[in-house]
Design a protein around this motif. Sequence first.
Motif, mmCIF file in Angstrom:
data_model
loop_
_atom_site.group_PDB
_atom_site.id
_atom_site.type_symbol
_atom_site.label_atom_id
_atom_site.label_comp_id
_atom_site.label_asym_id
_atom_site.label_seq_id
_atom_site.Cartn_x
_atom_site.Cartn_y
_atom_site.Cartn_z
ATOM 1 N N ILE A 70 0.812 -1.217 0.000
ATOM 2 C CA ILE A 70 0.000 0.000 0.000
ATOM 3 C C ILE A 70 0.850 1.273 0.000
ATOM 4 C CG2 ILE A 70 -1.653 1.362 1.351
ATOM 5 C CD1 ILE A 70 -2.997 -1.271 2.149
ATOM 6 N N PRO A 71 1.834 1.431 0.902
ATOM 7 C CA PRO A 71 2.592 2.694 0.890
ATOM 8 C C PRO A 71 3.277 2.967 -0.442
ATOM 9 C CG PRO A 71 3.028 1.464 2.907
ATOM 10 C CD PRO A 71 2.272 0.538 2.006
ATOM 11 N N VAL A 92 -12.950 -3.036 10.715
ATOM 12 C CA VAL A 92 -13.121 -2.183 11.895
ATOM 13 C C VAL A 92 -12.033 -2.495 12.924
ATOM 14 C CG1 VAL A 92 -14.575 -1.874 13.932
ATOM 15 C CG2 VAL A 92 -15.585 -1.726 11.671
ATOM 16 N N GLY A 93 -11.452 -1.446 13.482
ATOM 17 C CA GLY A 93 -10.419 -1.614 14.501
ATOM 18 C C GLY A 93 -9.008 -1.576 13.961
ATOM 19 N N THR A 94 -8.859 -1.590 12.628
ATOM 20 C CA THR A 94 -7.514 -1.608 12.051
ATOM 21 C C THR A 94 -7.101 -0.254 11.472
ATOM 22 O OG1 THR A 94 -8.262 -2.325 9.850
ATOM 23 C CG2 THR A 94 -7.784 -4.051 11.471
ATOM 24 N N ASP A 99 -3.060 3.684 9.235
ATOM 25 C CA ASP A 99 -2.488 5.038 9.302
ATOM 26 C C ASP A 99 -0.988 4.977 9.570
ATOM 27 O OD1 ASP A 99 -4.626 6.777 8.791
ATOM 28 O OD2 ASP A 99 -5.378 6.608 10.839
ATOM 29 N N ARG A 100 -0.603 4.140 10.544
ATOM 30 C CA ARG A 100 0.816 4.033 10.895
ATOM 31 C C ARG A 100 1.628 3.417 9.764
ATOM 32 N NH1 ARG A 100 -1.300 3.186 16.202
ATOM 33 N NH2 ARG A 100 -1.529 0.944 15.851
ATOM 34 N N LEU A 101 1.047 2.414 9.082
ATOM 35 C CA LEU A 101 1.746 1.782 7.966
ATOM 36 C C LEU A 101 2.076 2.804 6.888
ATOM 37 C CD1 LEU A 101 2.693 -0.754 6.354
ATOM 38 C CD2 LEU A 101 0.343 -0.908 5.476
ATOM 39 N N VAL A 113 -6.585 10.712 0.967
ATOM 40 C CA VAL A 113 -6.664 9.282 1.246
ATOM 41 C C VAL A 113 -7.617 9.098 2.420
ATOM 42 C CG1 VAL A 113 -5.423 7.196 1.933
ATOM 43 C CG2 VAL A 113 -4.324 8.867 0.419
ATOM 44 N N HIS A 114 -8.739 8.454 2.160
ATOM 45 C CA HIS A 114 -9.740 8.225 3.202
ATOM 46 C C HIS A 114 -9.671 6.761 3.643
ATOM 47 C CE1 HIS A 114 -11.308 12.111 2.106
ATOM 48 N NE2 HIS A 114 -11.613 11.707 0.890
ATOM 49 N N ILE A 115 -9.805 6.528 4.935
ATOM 50 C CA ILE A 115 -9.816 5.163 5.459
ATOM 51 C C ILE A 115 -11.192 4.899 6.052
ATOM 52 C CG2 ILE A 115 -8.772 3.548 7.072
ATOM 53 C CD1 ILE A 115 -6.180 5.097 6.827
ATOM 54 N N ASP A 116 -11.833 3.867 5.551
ATOM 55 C CA ASP A 116 -13.219 3.547 5.906
ATOM 56 C C ASP A 116 -13.265 2.198 6.628
ATOM 57 O OD1 ASP A 116 -16.041 3.336 5.956
ATOM 58 O OD2 ASP A 116 -16.011 2.237 4.051
ATOM 59 N N PRO A 117 -13.492 2.180 7.949
ATOM 60 C CA PRO A 117 -13.592 0.908 8.661
ATOM 61 C C PRO A 117 -14.938 0.235 8.391
ATOM 62 C CG PRO A 117 -13.870 2.742 10.190
ATOM 63 C CD PRO A 117 -13.582 3.340 8.846
ATOM 64 N N VAL A 118 -14.906 -1.049 8.058
ATOM 65 C CA VAL A 118 -16.138 -1.775 7.725
ATOM 66 C C VAL A 118 -16.200 -3.073 8.516
ATOM 67 C CG1 VAL A 118 -16.368 -0.812 5.409
ATOM 68 C CG2 VAL A 118 -15.023 -2.893 5.736
ATOM 69 N N THR A 119 -17.417 -3.530 8.728
ATOM 70 C CA THR A 119 -17.642 -4.794 9.409
ATOM 71 C C THR A 119 -18.731 -5.568 8.686
ATOM 72 O OG1 THR A 119 -17.992 -5.808 11.590
ATOM 73 C CG2 THR A 119 -19.390 -3.911 11.021
ATOM 74 N N ASP A 120 -19.079 -6.718 9.213
ATOM 75 C CA ASP A 120 -20.009 -7.620 8.540
ATOM 76 C C ASP A 120 -21.318 -6.922 8.145
ATOM 77 O OD1 ASP A 120 -20.801 -10.428 7.823
ATOM 78 O OD2 ASP A 120 -22.351 -10.031 9.311
ATOM 79 N N GLY A 121 -21.657 -6.996 6.868
ATOM 80 C CA GLY A 121 -22.915 -6.442 6.373
ATOM 81 C C GLY A 121 -22.838 -5.010 5.915
#
Length: 308
Positions: A70-71, A92-94, A99-101, A113-121
């Motif tokens: 990714i970087p 979710v939770g990562t 961000d640190r990576l 660069v947007h980071i979107d946390p997702v979970t089941d469904g």
Amino acid sequence: MSLCVTFLGTGGAVPTTQRNTSSVFVRREGDRFLFDCGEGTQRQMMRFGTGFAVDEMFVTHLHGDHVLGIPGLLQTMDFNEREAPITLHVPVGTQPDIDRLISATGTDPSFPVHIDPVTDGDVAYEADDYEIRAFETDHDARSVGYVLIEEKRKGRFHRDRAEELGVPVGPKFQQLHAGESVELEDGTVVEPEQVVGDPRPGRRLVYTGDTRPSDRTIEVSENADLLIHDATFAADNAGRAGQTAHTTAARAAELANEAGVKQLALVHVSSRYAGNVSPIEREAREVFEGERAFVPDDGDEIEVPFPE
């Protein structure tokens, strides 16, 4: 309406000269998506001609063989003067780890660069006639898979029926196919259902990332046109598969049968099979009842057809 998959990296945690780490490029007409981005993905994109113009990225989990590219890819996009924003969908939770990576390498792209946390469904991405949803997987890290689901298509327009009813060739054909009633010169009203067949299913494409077999994967893969599933090991390492939260080829094929999948692509192949994937392919084909089970090579490209 094309739906094309390019397998950029089909190997397991350790890259080999034959197989790079995990990454799958999906193109649906003008929309371009990248699922996972292992080390060396951008070089694979150059080798196999996908280009770097990715609209959205979907990360299944944060093991290195799925994210270390990714970087570098973001830096290359920046060097190429990208201006359009990009969203990284992650479990979710990562989000802090992603961000640190990115920041650890000094990467600070000039584009958003947007980071979107997702979970089941969760609907990770939504378009006019399809969406990409996250679903829960069973790995030894916070993980999700993704399923691309197209809406139902219009039924077939039966021109012969329309002409028998006296509908003149031209705009009224389009109106009927769009679901609108039309009135003929003699006052007769023709309804769409008289000349248009039942709605036809769209396509369904599933990418699991690393996972044990799970009921949730079976559920989201129901009647999938293509299931891209973890098949890290053959049966000779079934115990190892369970310990490391992966799947054998035979178990992936059994799962695909339960879901009624049409095609099964077996990926994340352990380096111990890199020079000879025949055990993986043979075991899956002995079980799978759909059209085709196969181990793609890096660079393989397949078109996902509409269901009949």
